[in-house]
Design a protein around this motif. Structure first.
Motif, PDB file in Angstrom:
ATOM      1  N   THR A   1       0.850  -1.186   0.000  1.00 39.41           N
ATOM      2  CA  THR A   1       0.000   0.000   0.000  1.00 39.41           C
ATOM      3  C   THR A   1       0.885   1.235   0.000  1.00 39.41           C
ATOM      4  O   THR A   1       1.811   1.346   0.808  1.00 39.41           O
ATOM      5  CB  THR A   1      -0.907   0.013   1.242  1.00 39.41           C
ATOM      6  OG1 THR A   1      -1.744  -1.146   1.206  1.00 39.41           O
ATOM      7  CG2 THR A   1      -1.773   1.266   1.267  1.00 39.41           C
ATOM      8  N   VAL A   2       0.620   2.142  -0.919  1.00 39.74           N
ATOM      9  CA  VAL A   2       1.418   3.361  -1.028  1.00 39.74           C
ATOM     10  C   VAL A   2       0.562   4.543  -0.588  1.00 39.74           C
ATOM     11  O   VAL A   2      -0.491   4.810  -1.166  1.00 39.74           O
ATOM     12  CB  VAL A   2       1.909   3.574  -2.474  1.00 39.74           C
ATOM     13  CG1 VAL A   2       2.570   4.940  -2.617  1.00 39.74           C
ATOM     14  CG2 VAL A   2       2.879   2.475  -2.863  1.00 39.74           C
ATOM     15  N   ASP A   3       1.003   5.224   0.454  1.00 37.44           N
ATOM     16  CA  ASP A   3       0.343   6.445   0.893  1.00 37.44           C
ATOM     17  C   ASP A   3       1.418   7.440   1.318  1.00 37.44           C
ATOM     18  O   ASP A   3       2.619   7.144   1.258  1.00 37.44           O
ATOM     19  CB  ASP A   3      -0.654   6.178   2.027  1.00 37.44           C
ATOM     20  CG  ASP A   3      -0.019   5.466   3.219  1.00 37.44           C
ATOM     21  OD1 ASP A   3       1.223   5.540   3.378  1.00 37.44           O
ATOM     22  OD2 ASP A   3      -0.756   4.845   3.997  1.00 37.44           O
ATOM     23  N   ALA A   4       0.999   8.622   1.740  1.00 32.03           N
ATOM     24  CA  ALA A   4       1.960   9.676   2.067  1.00 32.03           C
ATOM     25  C   ALA A   4       2.907   9.248   3.187  1.00 32.03           C
ATOM     26  O   ALA A   4       4.113   9.519   3.132  1.00 32.03           O
ATOM     27  CB  ALA A   4       1.217  10.952   2.454  1.00 32.03           C
ATOM     28  N   GLU A   5       2.388   8.567   4.189  1.00 36.24           N
ATOM     29  CA  GLU A   5       3.237   8.139   5.305  1.00 36.24           C
ATOM     30  C   GLU A   5       4.307   7.160   4.832  1.00 36.24           C
ATOM     31  O   GLU A   5       5.476   7.252   5.226  1.00 36.24           O
ATOM     32  CB  GLU A   5       2.386   7.506   6.404  1.00 36.24           C
ATOM     33  CG  GLU A   5       3.196   7.091   7.622  1.00 36.24           C
ATOM     34  CD  GLU A   5       2.339   6.473   8.715  1.00 36.24           C
ATOM     35  OE1 GLU A   5       2.807   6.424   9.865  1.00 36.24           O
ATOM     36  OE2 GLU A   5       1.208   6.038   8.414  1.00 36.24           O
ATOM     37  N   HIS A   6       3.899   6.224   3.982  1.00 32.15           N
ATOM     38  CA  HIS A   6       4.850   5.242   3.453  1.00 32.15           C
ATOM     39  C   HIS A   6       5.963   5.938   2.676  1.00 32.15           C
ATOM     40  O   HIS A   6       7.149   5.611   2.827  1.00 32.15           O
ATOM     41  CB  HIS A   6       4.105   4.259   2.545  1.00 32.15           C
ATOM     42  CG  HIS A   6       4.945   3.124   2.063  1.00 32.15           C
ATOM     43  ND1 HIS A   6       5.004   1.915   2.709  1.00 32.15           N
ATOM     44  CD2 HIS A   6       5.787   3.012   0.998  1.00 32.15           C
ATOM     45  CE1 HIS A   6       5.825   1.108   2.064  1.00 32.15           C
ATOM     46  NE2 HIS A   6       6.314   1.751   1.024  1.00 32.15           N
TER      47      HIS A   6
ATOM     48  N   ALA B   1      19.375  17.559  -1.368  1.00 27.10           N
ATOM     49  CA  ALA B   1      18.372  18.449  -1.957  1.00 27.10           C
ATOM     50  C   ALA B   1      17.619  17.748  -3.085  1.00 27.10           C
ATOM     51  O   ALA B   1      16.394  17.871  -3.208  1.00 27.10           O
ATOM     52  CB  ALA B   1      19.050  19.714  -2.478  1.00 27.10           C
ATOM     53  N   HIS B   2      18.352  17.004  -3.899  1.00 33.03           N
ATOM     54  CA  HIS B   2      17.751  16.304  -5.036  1.00 33.03           C
ATOM     55  C   HIS B   2      16.738  15.257  -4.570  1.00 33.03           C
ATOM     56  O   HIS B   2      15.609  15.192  -5.080  1.00 33.03           O
ATOM     57  CB  HIS B   2      18.862  15.638  -5.846  1.00 33.03           C
ATOM     58  CG  HIS B   2      18.392  14.861  -7.025  1.00 33.03           C
ATOM     59  ND1 HIS B   2      17.723  15.428  -8.084  1.00 33.03           N
ATOM     60  CD2 HIS B   2      18.495  13.533  -7.318  1.00 33.03           C
ATOM     61  CE1 HIS B   2      17.438  14.499  -8.980  1.00 33.03           C
ATOM     62  NE2 HIS B   2      17.894  13.338  -8.534  1.00 33.03           N
ATOM     63  N   VAL B   3      17.115  14.452  -3.595  1.00 29.36           N
ATOM     64  CA  VAL B   3      16.220  13.397  -3.116  1.00 29.36           C
ATOM     65  C   VAL B   3      15.025  14.007  -2.384  1.00 29.36           C
ATOM     66  O   VAL B   3      13.896  13.513  -2.492  1.00 29.36           O
ATOM     67  CB  VAL B   3      16.980  12.402  -2.211  1.00 29.36           C
ATOM     68  CG1 VAL B   3      16.047  11.306  -1.715  1.00 29.36           C
ATOM     69  CG2 VAL B   3      18.151  11.784  -2.965  1.00 29.36           C
ATOM     70  N   THR B   4      15.252  15.090  -1.657  1.00 29.24           N
ATOM     71  CA  THR B   4      14.150  15.765  -0.967  1.00 29.24           C
ATOM     72  C   THR B   4      13.130  16.302  -1.966  1.00 29.24           C
ATOM     73  O   THR B   4      11.912  16.163  -1.775  1.00 29.24           O
ATOM     74  CB  THR B   4      14.687  16.918  -0.099  1.00 29.24           C
ATOM     75  OG1 THR B   4      15.564  16.382   0.899  1.00 29.24           O
ATOM     76  CG2 THR B   4      13.546  17.670   0.583  1.00 29.24           C
ATOM     77  N   LYS B   5      13.602  16.897  -3.054  1.00 32.13           N
ATOM     78  CA  LYS B   5      12.683  17.403  -4.084  1.00 32.13           C
ATOM     79  C   LYS B   5      11.938  16.262  -4.769  1.00 32.13           C
ATOM     80  O   LYS B   5      10.763  16.406  -5.124  1.00 32.13           O
ATOM     81  CB  LYS B   5      13.452  18.249  -5.100  1.00 32.13           C
ATOM     82  CG  LYS B   5      13.823  19.625  -4.564  1.00 32.13           C
ATOM     83  CD  LYS B   5      14.529  20.474  -5.604  1.00 32.13           C
ATOM     84  CE  LYS B   5      15.989  20.176  -5.684  1.00 32.13           C
ATOM     85  NZ  LYS B   5      16.736  21.135  -6.545  1.00 32.13           N
ATOM     86  N   THR B   6      12.606  15.131  -4.935  1.00 40.87           N
ATOM     87  CA  THR B   6      11.937  13.962  -5.508  1.00 40.87           C
ATOM     88  C   THR B   6      10.799  13.504  -4.602  1.00 40.87           C
ATOM     89  O   THR B   6       9.699  13.182  -5.064  1.00 40.87           O
ATOM     90  CB  THR B   6      12.943  12.817  -5.713  1.00 40.87           C
ATOM     91  OG1 THR B   6      13.976  13.250  -6.600  1.00 40.87           O
ATOM     92  CG2 THR B   6      12.261  11.587  -6.297  1.00 40.87           C
ATOM     93  N   ARG B   7      11.059  13.479  -3.298  1.00 41.39           N
ATOM     94  CA  ARG B   7      10.012  13.112  -2.338  1.00 41.39           C
ATOM     95  C   ARG B   7       8.833  14.077  -2.428  1.00 41.39           C
ATOM     96  O   ARG B   7       7.668  13.656  -2.476  1.00 41.39           O
ATOM     97  CB  ARG B   7      10.577  13.124  -0.921  1.00 41.39           C
ATOM     98  CG  ARG B   7       9.540  12.814   0.171  1.00 41.39           C
ATOM     99  CD  ARG B   7      10.122  13.031   1.552  1.00 41.39           C
ATOM    100  NE  ARG B   7      10.480  14.430   1.758  1.00 41.39           N
ATOM    101  CZ  ARG B   7      11.224  14.869   2.776  1.00 41.39           C
ATOM    102  NH1 ARG B   7      11.708  14.017   3.658  1.00 41.39           N
ATOM    103  NH2 ARG B   7      11.504  16.154   2.895  1.00 41.39           N
TER     104      ARG B   7
ATOM    105  N   LEU C   1       9.965   5.962   3.551  1.00 44.55           N
ATOM    106  CA  LEU C   1      10.904   5.437   2.568  1.00 44.55           C
ATOM    107  C   LEU C   1      11.996   6.461   2.262  1.00 44.55           C
ATOM    108  O   LEU C   1      13.186   6.137   2.223  1.00 44.55           O
ATOM    109  CB  LEU C   1      10.137   5.052   1.300  1.00 44.55           C
ATOM    110  CG  LEU C   1      10.905   4.353   0.181  1.00 44.55           C
ATOM    111  CD1 LEU C   1       9.956   3.438  -0.598  1.00 44.55           C
ATOM    112  CD2 LEU C   1      11.527   5.347  -0.781  1.00 44.55           C
ATOM    113  N   PHE C   2      11.597   7.717   2.080  1.00 45.08           N
ATOM    114  CA  PHE C   2      12.580   8.729   1.710  1.00 45.08           C
ATOM    115  C   PHE C   2      13.444   9.174   2.885  1.00 45.08           C
ATOM    116  O   PHE C   2      14.566   9.648   2.674  1.00 45.08           O
ATOM    117  CB  PHE C   2      11.890   9.927   1.047  1.00 45.08           C
ATOM    118  CG  PHE C   2      11.710   9.750  -0.434  1.00 45.08           C
ATOM    119  CD1 PHE C   2      12.716  10.105  -1.315  1.00 45.08           C
ATOM    120  CD2 PHE C   2      10.550   9.200  -0.941  1.00 45.08           C
ATOM    121  CE1 PHE C   2      12.568   9.927  -2.674  1.00 45.08           C
ATOM    122  CE2 PHE C   2      10.384   9.017  -2.296  1.00 45.08           C
ATOM    123  CZ  PHE C   2      11.398   9.380  -3.175  1.00 45.08           C
ATOM    124  N   THR C   3      12.964   9.021   4.097  1.00 51.25           N
ATOM    125  CA  THR C   3      13.830   9.284   5.249  1.00 51.25           C
ATOM    126  C   THR C   3      15.050   8.366   5.200  1.00 51.25           C
ATOM    127  O   THR C   3      16.188   8.792   5.440  1.00 51.25           O
ATOM    128  CB  THR C   3      13.060   9.064   6.561  1.00 51.25           C
ATOM    129  OG1 THR C   3      12.012  10.035   6.655  1.00 51.25           O
ATOM    130  CG2 THR C   3      13.984   9.207   7.770  1.00 51.25           C
TER     131      THR C   3
END
Length: 220
Positions: A71-76, A199-205, A80-82
């Motif tokens: 299940t993919v939602d905002a919390e997931h 910065a790049h990964v944060t913008k991707t998130r 994941l990006f953390t």
């Protein structure tokens, strides 16, 4: 003994493709007998395939309830990006100190190929080349465990991008981010490479969350 293993691999590939292409939706229940009929296999290789896909992060096994597509939602996505930000920054910093001229040339070539694919409208190819661009950088860090973790996440990210797409304005931002990362690598500047990668990964998130939220608003 070889035939069941190869059949399980074949079934796994078909299930994975159906998840990545959206034919099996996020959160969908995965019933053994239905999948066996769908893919023309017996239950045993289907079970093996699902166990393997749990390891890839595309399937979740729930006690006493069987398996589901994750299940993919905002919390997931945030969780994941953390993890990804921490790992990617660490590998980027290591790579800046270790990558050689041949590696730099290969990464630069991949970025040109990614741009050509995106400009030609082949976004699926652009996403695949983007993964190779980052992976080639992180390979230079020499951290095999970090690569295993990122590879596991990448399959799920590819499924999300396939389902929800990129915001058009983000595509230009990716090119700019990659240019800065390439410059930091060429200068062997670990600090700059780490900052630009974060910065790049944060913008991707942020982009992924916006795409999911926009999609959910449209289908309500």
């Amino acid at each position: 003994m070889d035939e069941p293993v190869s059949l399980a691999e074949s079934v796994k590939d078909m299930i994975r493709a159906d998840i990545l292409d959206g034919r099996l939706d996020f959160g969908a229940r995965l019933r053994i007998r239905e999948l066996a009929t769908r893919y023309g296999a017996s239950p045993m290789p289907v079970r093996e395939a699902l166990r393997s896909l749990v390891g890839e992060g595309l399937v979740a096994a729930v006690a006493n309830k069987g398996a589901r597509v994750v299940t993919v939602d905002a919390e997931h996505i945030r969780h994941l990006f953390t993890i990804r930000i921490a790992v990617e920054v660490a590998l980027a910093r290591q790579a800046a100190l270790a990558i050689d001229a041949a590696g730099l040339a290969e990464v630069a070539t991949l970025e040109r190929e990614r741009l050509a694919a995106v400009q030609g409208g082949d976004f699926a190819a652009g996403v695949a080349i983007n993964q190779r661009f980052h992976r080639r950088i992180y390979e230079a860090a020499g951290n095999a465990e970090g690569l295993v973790l990122l590879d596991r996440h990448w399959l799920l990210l590819a499924a999300i991008w396939s389902r929800y797409g990129y915001r058009p304005e983000r595509l230009g931002g990716v090119a700019s981010d990659h240019d800065h990362i390439l410059r930091a690598l060429a200068e062997r500047d670990a600090d700059a490479c780490g900052v630009m990668t974060a910065a790049h990964v944060t913008k991707t998130r942020q982009d992924m969350l916006a795409q999911i939220e926009g999609y959910e608003a449209r289908v309500r």
